[in-house]
Design a protein around this motif. Structure first.
Motif, short mmCIF file in Angstrom:
data_model
loop_
_atom_site.label_atom_id
_atom_site.label_comp_id
_atom_site.label_asym_id
_atom_site.label_seq_id
_atom_site.Cartn_x
_atom_site.Cartn_y
_atom_site.Cartn_z
N PHE A 71 -28.92 58.82 11.60
CA PHE A 71 -28.48 57.50 11.12
C PHE A 71 -27.29 56.98 11.92
CE2 PHE A 71 -29.95 60.01 7.41
CZ PHE A 71 -31.14 59.33 7.17
N GLY A 72 -26.96 57.70 12.98
CA GLY A 72 -25.83 57.27 13.81
C GLY A 72 -24.47 57.52 13.16
N GLY B 93 -25.65 55.91 3.84
CA GLY B 93 -25.08 57.13 3.25
C GLY B 93 -26.02 57.77 2.24
N VAL B 94 -26.72 56.94 1.48
CA VAL B 94 -27.62 57.46 0.46
C VAL B 94 -28.74 58.30 1.08
CG1 VAL B 94 -28.95 55.28 0.39
CG2 VAL B 94 -29.01 56.85 -1.57
N PHE C 35 -20.82 57.41 -1.02
CA PHE C 35 -20.62 58.53 -1.95
C PHE C 35 -19.36 59.29 -1.58
CE2 PHE C 35 -25.06 57.53 -2.08
CZ PHE C 35 -25.42 57.72 -3.41
N GLU C 36 -18.81 59.95 -2.59
CA GLU C 36 -17.74 60.90 -2.35
C GLU C 36 -18.15 62.20 -3.03
OE1 GLU C 36 -13.70 58.55 -1.83
OE2 GLU C 36 -14.72 57.83 -3.62
N ILE C 37 -18.12 63.29 -2.26
CA ILE C 37 -18.51 64.58 -2.83
C ILE C 37 -17.29 65.48 -2.88
CG2 ILE C 37 -20.94 64.42 -2.16
CD1 ILE C 37 -20.33 66.27 0.21
N ILE D 121 -18.33 59.19 8.07
CA ILE D 121 -17.92 60.34 7.25
C ILE D 121 -16.39 60.49 7.31
CG2 ILE D 121 -18.32 62.81 6.84
CD1 ILE D 121 -20.90 61.16 7.13
N PHE D 122 -15.76 60.59 6.16
CA PHE D 122 -14.30 60.70 6.09
C PHE D 122 -13.88 61.96 5.34
CE2 PHE D 122 -13.25 56.10 6.86
CZ PHE D 122 -14.52 55.54 6.68
N ASP D 123 -12.84 62.60 5.83
CA ASP D 123 -12.17 63.64 5.06
C ASP D 123 -11.09 62.95 4.22
OD1 ASP D 123 -10.82 65.82 4.01
OD2 ASP D 123 -9.90 66.41 5.92
#
Lengths: 387, 129
Positions: free
Chosen positions: A239-240, A170-171, A214-216, A64-66
């Motif tokens: 999912f680690g 990610g999905v 994905f990018e939200i 997960i990235f900001d």
């Protein structure tokens, strides 16, 4: 010995923060200045992070990235398509509503203002996602270059917290948090749906890691941003999933040979040199930069981007010189790093075309020594095909 | 993290463990934590001469290259070859993963270096960890 790393910025007023800044600090992230933004470069080993662990999480699961420092420009109105066609090198007329494409904004000389992802959100509505370091420049350029078109140009960069959920799992992670049917969203397509209870969130199946993901785009107030970030991390636990910083973002994009502005592309490098031919549609009758590119094509390449793998011990780094067999300088490294998934030391470099022969050897100067590398096919890493 | 009291430290984050006229050197826990995943070390060979305060090699994390500065002058007598194939040992145990052993030219030089208490204080002032 560690000044290089400890350019870690004391937060000053001139350094900008995303809405998740406090969250990163609370997680113990190492913060650095990146293009005027105070951003996490990596999270601590004590929570299972660090650049290598974060990189591997994305390659084998999810991270997960900001990426809220990225900018967003909306073009809307009856002339929006014509405007986008004028300012970008790819062919936006091919986009269906809900589809996205990689493209670039060019100067008249065929060099890069920036690379962008163009999303077609509606009949006459487009969203350009742009780089952090070029936000103001890009917006001014887009605004000034589209004045003759009947469309409104809005800078939405501060309106969104952009969270990237990257990796093959990610999905599954995001599906837990949204009512949108993600299986119906193909790579480089966008949809809208409820995410974490927020209505009508833009969900794009895009990223900068060489993986599915994905990018939200959620509202940029701190409370909402924090809640969504935490819910995404929590949903990713099975999912680690780990939080990932700019360090892993860079090694991931390098393995996948995705260009970085100021490195592989810039205002002095043209499209052919960067090898982005397939995203540049010369069959379009007109776009800014087209004439210069036409001329450059006829004149032939003076340099080209190649992938290198270190043969001898050593790591090529950004800016290092490339040498031919006799020690003459023939080019420079644009990006170089250990590749954590490939477990090799890799680099991208500009060299004259005659040296860009896969399998041939060229040298990199590392601390005064010529160190052997081999020209290799790129991308270095390709995501596995789905079954 | 506790810093061994029988080591001396530099403001550039190297440690040196004296043993009579000889010494062992490495980088500190704070250094490895700041660097992140260490992937490469470049060290001199036995016989090389080190000068206090001058660079003698480098250490690389995924992200960056950092110079190593000699805490004292002298001659390298032994290099830790394990670090060539397993540089991550520095992350795992910075105070155990020594880089090289040397014969000191002037053991008195060590008096100018930081004690563990002073180093801890110095590191705290650097902004945490």
């Amino acid at each position: 010995m560690i000044e290089a790393i400890l350019s870690a910025v004391e937060t000053t007023q001139s350094v900008r923060k995303t809405a998740l800044n406090a969250v990163h600090r609370k997680l113990g992230a190492k913060m650095v200045e990146f293009n005027g933004w105070d951003m996490p470069v990596e999270y601590p080993a004590s929570i299972g992070c660090g650049i290598i662990a974060e990189h591997m999480a994305v390659r084998t699961g999810v991270g997960i990235f900001d990426v809220s420092h990225m900018g967003d420009i909306r073009l809307a109105g009856s002339g929006a398509l014509a405007a986008v066609q004028h300012i970008s090198m790819n062919d936006a007329s091919r986009l269906a509503i809900g589809q996205a494409q990689y493209s670039a904004l060019l100067y008249p000389q065929g060099t890069f203002v920036d690379d962008v992802i163009v999303h077609r959100l509606g009949e006459d509505e487009y969203l350009l996602v742009i780089n952090a370091g070029t936000r103001e420049k890009d917006f001014a350029w887009v605004r000034d270059t589209t004045r003759e078109f009947d469309c409104a140009v809005e800078n939405l960069s501060d309106d969104y917290t952009q969270i990237a959920i990257q990796g093959s799992k990610g999905v599954h992670l995001l599906q837990k948090l949204t009512d949108a049917d993600l299986s119906a969203v193909k790579f480089y397509w966008v949809t809208r749906g409820a995410v974490c209870g927020l209505k009508d969130v833009l969900i794009a199946r895009t990223g900068y890691t060489g993986e599915d993901g994905f990018e939200i785009y959620v509202p940029s107030d701190e409370e909402t941003s924090t809640r969504v970030w935490n819910e995404v991390l929590e949903a990713g636990r099975e999912f680690g999933a780990v939080p990932c910083g700019l360090g892993a973002r860079n090694t991931l994009r390098l393995e996948a040979k995705l260009p970085l502005y100021g490195h592989e592309i810039s205002d002095t490098i043209n499209v052919w040199e960067a090898g982005l031919d397939r995203f540049c549609k010369m069959e379009k009758p007109e776009f800014v930069g087209r004439e210069a590119l036409d001329r450059a094509k006829r004149e032939g390449l003076k340099r080209t981007l190649v992938g290198l793998e270190m043969v001898e011990r050593g790591i090529a780094r950004d800016g290092y010189k490339v040498l031919d067999g006799s020690g003459t300088e023939i080019g420079y490294v644009t990006s170089g790093s250990p590749a954590p998934f490939l477990k090799k030391n890799i680099a991208l470099a500009y060299v004259p075309p005659e040296f860009a022969v896969v399998g041939s050897g060229i040298n990199i100067e590392i601390r005064g020594q010529a160190v052997k590398t081999e020209v290799v096919p790129t991308p270095f890493y390709k995501k596995p095909k789905k079954n | 993290m506790s810093y061994p009291t029988d080591f001396k430290y530099t403001k550039e984050h190297e440690w040196i463990k004296p043993d009579g006229g000889n010494a062992t050197i490495g980088i500190t826990h704070y250094a490895q934590e700041s660097l992140g995943d260490i992937v490469f070390v470049d060290l001199p060979k036995p016989g090389a001469e080190l000068t206090a305060g001058k660079t003698f090699g480098s250490v690389e994390s995924v992200k960056a290259v950092s110079d190593l500065y000699a805490p004292a002058s002298g001659t390298v007598t032994e290099v830790n070859g394990d670090l060539t194939t397993a540089p991550e040992k520095i992350n795992q145990d910075a105070h155990g993963a020594w880089m090289l052993k040397m014969k000191l030219k002037n053991p008195g030089e060590l008096n100018a270096l930081l004690s563990s208490a002073d180093y801890e204080k110095f590191v705290a002032e650097q902004g945490g960890h």
